[in-house]
Design a protein around this motif. Sequence first.
Motif, mmCIF file in Angstrom:
data_model
loop_
_atom_site.group_PDB
_atom_site.id
_atom_site.type_symbol
_atom_site.label_atom_id
_atom_site.label_comp_id
_atom_site.label_asym_id
_atom_site.label_seq_id
_atom_site.Cartn_x
_atom_site.Cartn_y
_atom_site.Cartn_z
ATOM 1 N N SER A 117 0.829 -1.209 0.000
ATOM 2 C CA SER A 117 0.000 0.000 0.000
ATOM 3 C C SER A 117 0.860 1.255 0.000
ATOM 4 C CB SER A 117 -0.924 0.007 1.220
ATOM 5 O OG SER A 117 -1.724 1.168 1.251
ATOM 6 N N ALA A 118 1.945 1.261 0.772
ATOM 7 C CA ALA A 118 2.842 2.420 0.805
ATOM 8 C C ALA A 118 3.533 2.615 -0.541
ATOM 9 C CB ALA A 118 3.881 2.247 1.916
ATOM 10 N N ASP A 156 1.106 4.256 -2.755
ATOM 11 C CA ASP A 156 1.021 5.683 -2.446
ATOM 12 C C ASP A 156 2.137 6.458 -3.150
ATOM 13 O OD1 ASP A 156 -0.110 7.870 -0.464
ATOM 14 O OD2 ASP A 156 2.072 7.985 -0.319
ATOM 15 N N THR A 157 3.345 5.905 -3.148
ATOM 16 C CA THR A 157 4.473 6.550 -3.828
ATOM 17 C C THR A 157 4.207 6.703 -5.319
ATOM 18 O OG1 THR A 157 6.105 5.733 -2.218
ATOM 19 C CG2 THR A 157 6.926 6.321 -4.411
ATOM 20 N N ARG A 167 1.305 9.274 -6.005
ATOM 21 C CA ARG A 167 1.740 10.661 -5.820
ATOM 22 C C ARG A 167 2.503 11.144 -7.052
ATOM 23 N NH1 ARG A 167 1.468 12.760 -0.577
ATOM 24 N NH2 ARG A 167 0.849 11.222 0.991
ATOM 25 N N THR A 197 6.549 11.261 3.205
ATOM 26 C CA THR A 197 5.235 10.846 2.727
ATOM 27 C C THR A 197 5.068 9.328 2.805
ATOM 28 O OG1 THR A 197 6.088 10.843 0.447
ATOM 29 C CG2 THR A 197 4.972 12.837 1.214
ATOM 30 N N TYR A 198 6.155 8.571 2.605
ATOM 31 C CA TYR A 198 6.084 7.112 2.684
ATOM 32 C C TYR A 198 5.708 6.676 4.098
ATOM 33 C CZ TYR A 198 7.452 2.197 2.462
ATOM 34 O OH TYR A 198 7.443 0.822 2.523
ATOM 35 N N ALA A 227 2.079 7.432 4.855
ATOM 36 C CA ALA A 227 1.186 6.488 4.186
ATOM 37 C C ALA A 227 1.206 5.130 4.875
ATOM 38 C CB ALA A 227 1.582 6.340 2.718
ATOM 39 N N ASN A 263 -2.177 3.474 6.704
ATOM 40 C CA ASN A 263 -2.865 2.346 6.075
ATOM 41 C C ASN A 263 -2.471 0.978 6.626
ATOM 42 O OD1 ASN A 263 -4.129 4.149 4.236
ATOM 43 N ND2 ASN A 263 -2.299 4.130 2.945
ATOM 44 N N SER A 307 -6.483 1.863 -1.412
ATOM 45 C CA SER A 307 -6.073 1.974 -0.009
ATOM 46 C C SER A 307 -5.158 3.162 0.214
ATOM 47 C CB SER A 307 -5.376 0.681 0.440
ATOM 48 O OG SER A 307 -4.098 0.545 -0.171
ATOM 49 N N ALA A 308 -4.438 3.563 -0.835
ATOM 50 C CA ALA A 308 -3.500 4.677 -0.704
ATOM 51 C C ALA A 308 -4.193 6.032 -0.726
ATOM 52 C CB ALA A 308 -2.455 4.621 -1.821
ATOM 53 N N VAL A 309 -5.416 6.108 -1.267
ATOM 54 C CA VAL A 309 -6.052 7.416 -1.450
ATOM 55 C C VAL A 309 -7.489 7.483 -0.953
ATOM 56 C CG1 VAL A 309 -4.608 8.094 -3.398
ATOM 57 C CG2 VAL A 309 -6.668 6.745 -3.820
#
Length: 261
Positions: A87-88, A91-92, A95, A107-108, A111, A115, A171-173
Motif C-alpha cells: 500500500s505504501a 502511495d508513492t 503521488r 510521505t512514505y 502512508a 494504512n 487503499s492509498a487514497v
Amino acid sequence: MGLFFSSDRFTRPGPGVRPDAPRKKGVARLAEIMGRDMWNFFRAGFLAFLGCLPFIIGMFFAVETHALLFMLLAGIIGGLIAGPELSAMADTVLRSLRDEAGFWWHTYVQAWKRNARFCLLPGAVMGILVGMQFFVLCNLGKLTVTTGLAVALLLGIFISVSIFLLVWMQSAVMNLSFGNMIRNAVLLILISPVRALGAVAVQILYWGAIWLWSPVSLVIFALTGVWLPFLLSVFLLYKPLEKNFELEKNISTLQAEKYAD
C-alpha cells in the motif's frame, strides 16, 4: 545522507512539477515520471520486496515440501506482512502520477502509518489467493490439466491480480472498507476490461520472465524489483480510477481544507 533519508527538512517545499505545466500522455508521460521519480520508486519497491520476502520464502518451502497447510500459513502470514508495504508503494506511485510535490521518506512513512492496520486483511486474503494459484501452477505436472481447469486458473489469476492492484491503489487514497474497495475494483474492471487485462498481462509477463530466465534475470530484477511491473500496471489502471472517482480533485480539496485549518 542515507539510503532512505534526505538531508532536506520536511517543512520546506518538496520536488515536483510546475502546476501550470501541461501533462504528457502515453509513453512520454511514463518516461517523464520515471525520469523524475525512479529513485523513489526503487526505494519504495525495495521495502515492498522486503515485506514480501516471508511470503516468497514460505511459498518456496511449501512447493518443495508439497505441504498445502504450510502454503496456507505462508500465504496468511506473508500477506499480513506484505500488505502495508504494498500500500505504501502504491502511495508513492500515485503521488508521482498526480505530480504531487513532497519528500519521499516523509510521505512514505505517513502512508504506511495511515494504512498499515487496514492493509492486514487485504494482505492476508491476497496471500491466500496468490499462494493457492502459485501452488497449483507449480504442481500442474502432477494434475490432469483439462480445458476447464486451465480456464478456471487463468480467470482466477486475472480476477485476483486485477482486483488487488486496484485495492492497493484505493487503499492509498481512499478511506473505504475492504468490501467497498472490492466492489469498486470489480466495477472498474467491468468499465475498463482492456486496461485491466493489460495490467494483469504486465504482471504475468514480468514475473514469468523472471521465473523462466533465472538466475540470469536476477540481474535485471535487482534494478527493477517489484516496483517496475507495479508502476506499469498502475499506469494503465490510473485513468479509469481517476475518471470515476475524481481522485486528484478530491485530494486537492482535502489538502486545501487541511491547510486552511
